[in-house]
Design a protein around this motif. Sequence first.
Motif, PDB file in Angstrom:
ATOM      1  N   SER A 188       0.801  -1.231   0.000  1.00 51.24           N
ATOM      2  CA  SER A 188       0.000   0.000   0.000  1.00 51.24           C
ATOM      3  C   SER A 188       0.833   1.279   0.000  1.00 51.24           C
ATOM      4  O   SER A 188       0.503   2.218  -0.737  1.00 51.24           O
ATOM      5  CB  SER A 188      -0.949  -0.015   1.211  1.00 51.24           C
ATOM      6  OG  SER A 188      -1.748   1.153   1.224  1.00 51.24           O
ATOM      7  N   ASP A 248       4.021   7.447   7.649  1.00 49.95           N
ATOM      8  CA  ASP A 248       2.675   7.362   8.230  1.00 49.95           C
ATOM      9  C   ASP A 248       1.588   7.379   7.162  1.00 49.95           C
ATOM     10  O   ASP A 248       0.541   8.033   7.302  1.00 49.95           O
ATOM     11  CB  ASP A 248       2.433   8.506   9.234  1.00 49.95           C
ATOM     12  CG  ASP A 248       3.396   8.461  10.402  1.00 49.95           C
ATOM     13  OD1 ASP A 248       3.844   7.343  10.746  1.00 49.95           O
ATOM     14  OD2 ASP A 248       3.708   9.530  10.964  1.00 49.95           O
ATOM     15  N   GLN A 249       1.839   6.691   6.057  1.00 50.62           N
ATOM     16  CA  GLN A 249       0.821   6.583   5.019  1.00 50.62           C
ATOM     17  C   GLN A 249      -0.225   5.544   5.424  1.00 50.62           C
ATOM     18  O   GLN A 249       0.116   4.496   5.982  1.00 50.62           O
ATOM     19  CB  GLN A 249       1.465   6.176   3.694  1.00 50.62           C
ATOM     20  CG  GLN A 249       2.345   7.238   3.076  1.00 50.62           C
ATOM     21  CD  GLN A 249       1.541   8.454   2.648  1.00 50.62           C
ATOM     22  OE1 GLN A 249       0.535   8.340   1.973  1.00 50.62           O
ATOM     23  NE2 GLN A 249       2.000   9.624   3.055  1.00 50.62           N
ATOM     24  N   PRO A 250      -1.507   5.830   5.165  1.00 49.29           N
ATOM     25  CA  PRO A 250      -2.544   4.860   5.543  1.00 49.29           C
ATOM     26  C   PRO A 250      -2.459   3.602   4.684  1.00 49.29           C
ATOM     27  O   PRO A 250      -2.063   3.651   3.522  1.00 49.29           O
ATOM     28  CB  PRO A 250      -3.851   5.620   5.278  1.00 49.29           C
ATOM     29  CG  PRO A 250      -3.493   6.647   4.248  1.00 49.29           C
ATOM     30  CD  PRO A 250      -2.074   7.039   4.539  1.00 49.29           C
ATOM     31  N   ILE A 306      -4.449   0.892   2.818  1.00 52.36           N
ATOM     32  CA  ILE A 306      -5.761   0.617   2.236  1.00 52.36           C
ATOM     33  C   ILE A 306      -5.640  -0.663   1.426  1.00 52.36           C
ATOM     34  O   ILE A 306      -4.861  -0.736   0.483  1.00 52.36           O
ATOM     35  CB  ILE A 306      -6.241   1.778   1.350  1.00 52.36           C
ATOM     36  CG1 ILE A 306      -6.322   3.066   2.164  1.00 52.36           C
ATOM     37  CG2 ILE A 306      -7.592   1.453   0.731  1.00 52.36           C
ATOM     38  CD1 ILE A 306      -6.742   4.277   1.348  1.00 52.36           C
ATOM     39  N   ASN A 359      -6.699   9.128   1.382  1.00 50.10           N
ATOM     40  CA  ASN A 359      -7.819   8.782   2.257  1.00 50.10           C
ATOM     41  C   ASN A 359      -9.052   8.340   1.484  1.00 50.10           C
ATOM     42  O   ASN A 359     -10.080   8.042   2.081  1.00 50.10           O
ATOM     43  CB  ASN A 359      -8.181   9.958   3.173  1.00 50.10           C
ATOM     44  CG  ASN A 359      -8.392  11.262   2.393  1.00 50.10           C
ATOM     45  OD1 ASN A 359      -8.568  11.242   1.172  1.00 50.10           O
ATOM     46  ND2 ASN A 359      -8.366  12.370   3.106  1.00 50.10           N
TER      47      ASN A 359
END
Length: 256
Positions: A14, A60-62, A64, A161
């Motif tokens: 991701s 700190d990338q989300p 998904i 996001n």
Amino acid sequence: MITFSEAQIMGWLSPILWPFLRVLAVFSVAPVFSMRAVPMRVKIGLAFLVALCAQAVLVDQPVISVNSPDALAAVAQQVAIGLAIGFTVRLVFAAVELAGEIIGLQMGLNFASFFDPTSNAQVSAVARFFGHMAVLLFVVINGHLLILMAVVKSFDRFPVNGNFLQSLAQMRLHEIGASLFSSALWIALPMIALLMFVNLTLGIISRVAPQMNIYAVGFPVTLTVGMLGIAATLPMLEQPVLALMRQAIDFFAAQR
């Protein structure tokens, strides 16, 4: 036997997948990168390399998952933001080419046009010349590096996001489009003033000496003065192009 869970694979994939899609979208639209001479395999490989190298600053990338319902929205968001960045940079070139169109119209050279396969339209010789000068200046001022910096910095303003509509509302591309015509007029303003003075002088001469064939004399004079004016004002093209590039990059890189 070594096994990996889906969560671990998504944790590795991701952070690279979403920057890769955004960079690839930029390369498909941005000037120089989107040229037909650049093979698609090179674009894909370069986009993956940029996404991989950007991991040092994209912290700190989300995460998904590609199987989650948010994956489609995240793909749409990355493609939209990447296309917007490339389109904004292309507007800088459009402003320079529009200035060339205005100058060519004043010089009487708009009839010297040809088909441009990149834009699928008829482009005058002066506009094409200014477009080539803009490409050279783009490379000289490291515009390709500025685009990559804008892509990396855009993750601070447009994080991954999946909120596609919110990203479109924050971009406000019409503000960049509104400055296109004003920037083109400012670039072409010295030549417009010069050629207007030449036309005014020719008009006075035609009134003072009516026996002179002003149509036979006016075109060579206007063409000669226009060529000399372009040669004199061309070194000053760097500053407006650099200012437009900074405006386009700050639109995505700066915090608002």
